[in-house]
Design a protein around this motif. Structure first.
Motif, short mmCIF file in Angstrom:
data_model
loop_
_atom_site.label_atom_id
_atom_site.label_comp_id
_atom_site.label_asym_id
_atom_site.label_seq_id
_atom_site.Cartn_x
_atom_site.Cartn_y
_atom_site.Cartn_z
N UNK A 16 0.83 -1.20 0.00
CA UNK A 16 0.00 0.00 0.00
C UNK A 16 0.87 1.26 0.00
N UNK A 17 1.97 1.23 0.72
CA UNK A 17 2.92 2.36 0.67
C UNK A 17 3.43 2.54 -0.75
N UNK A 18 3.76 1.44 -1.42
CA UNK A 18 4.25 1.52 -2.80
C UNK A 18 3.18 2.09 -3.73
N UNK A 19 1.93 1.70 -3.53
CA UNK A 19 0.84 2.22 -4.37
C UNK A 19 0.64 3.72 -4.10
N UNK A 20 0.73 4.12 -2.86
CA UNK A 20 0.61 5.54 -2.54
C UNK A 20 1.72 6.32 -3.22
N UNK A 21 2.94 5.80 -3.17
CA UNK A 21 4.06 6.48 -3.83
C UNK A 21 3.90 6.49 -5.35
N UNK A 22 3.25 5.47 -5.90
CA UNK A 22 3.02 5.42 -7.35
C UNK A 22 2.00 6.47 -7.80
N UNK A 27 -0.41 13.40 -8.82
CA UNK A 27 -0.70 14.61 -8.06
C UNK A 27 0.28 15.73 -8.39
N UNK A 28 1.52 15.38 -8.71
CA UNK A 28 2.49 16.40 -9.09
C UNK A 28 2.12 17.04 -10.42
N UNK A 29 1.73 16.23 -11.40
CA UNK A 29 1.35 16.74 -12.71
C UNK A 29 0.10 17.61 -12.60
N UNK A 30 -0.85 17.18 -11.78
CA UNK A 30 -2.09 17.92 -11.62
C UNK A 30 -1.98 19.11 -10.68
N UNK A 101 -0.56 4.96 -11.72
CA UNK A 101 -1.41 5.03 -10.54
C UNK A 101 -2.49 3.95 -10.55
N UNK A 102 -3.22 3.86 -11.65
CA UNK A 102 -4.30 2.88 -11.72
C UNK A 102 -3.76 1.46 -11.83
#
Length: 123
Positions: A16-22, A27-30, A101-102
């Motif tokens: 889950x930490x890896x998915x959050x980091x992915x 969020x940076x682009x947006x 992300x997805x």
């Protein structure tokens, strides 16, 4: 009631930490800075809980962790390929931040479902 530490639970938390980091590139682009800060704090909190869980595991369980994380990595690769294909068909192009992300999220779901289906009944 407290649950005893398990390597499966730890692998899910680390995944889950890896998915959050992915999701961070999305969020940076947006330019969603407030959400970015919250998601980084959530990843940090989950990493701290994972570290506590790691210290509670026996050495035999710790040796199983790399194999489980390798299985998660394979699930993420499958998830990214599937989501990239889906985006290519739906949008006529692939946005890599969204596909990462997805795909990571789909990989986590596949990984957890795989763990759940392999779970042996209590004896």
């Amino acid at each position: 009631m407290t649950l005893p530490p398990s390597v499966e639970r730890l692998s899910i938390m680390l995944s889950l930490v890896a998915v959050i980091l992915a999701t961070l590139p999305r969020y940076l682009v947006g330019e969603h800075n407030e959400r970015l800060i919250l998601i980084v704090l959530a990843a940090f909190a989950l990493a701290v809980v994972s570290a506590v869980q790691w210290y509670q595991l026996s050495s035999a369980h710790r040796r199983r962790l790399p194999g489980l994380l390798g299985r998660f990595g394979a699930c993420v690769v499958v998830g990214i390929v599937v989501m990239s294909g889906w985006q290519f068909l739906a949008r006529d192009g692939i946005d890599m931040a969204i596909a990462l992300s997805q795909g990571a999220t789909l990989g986590l779901l596949l990984y957890v479902l795989g763990l759940w289906l392999r779970k042996k009944p209590a004896q």
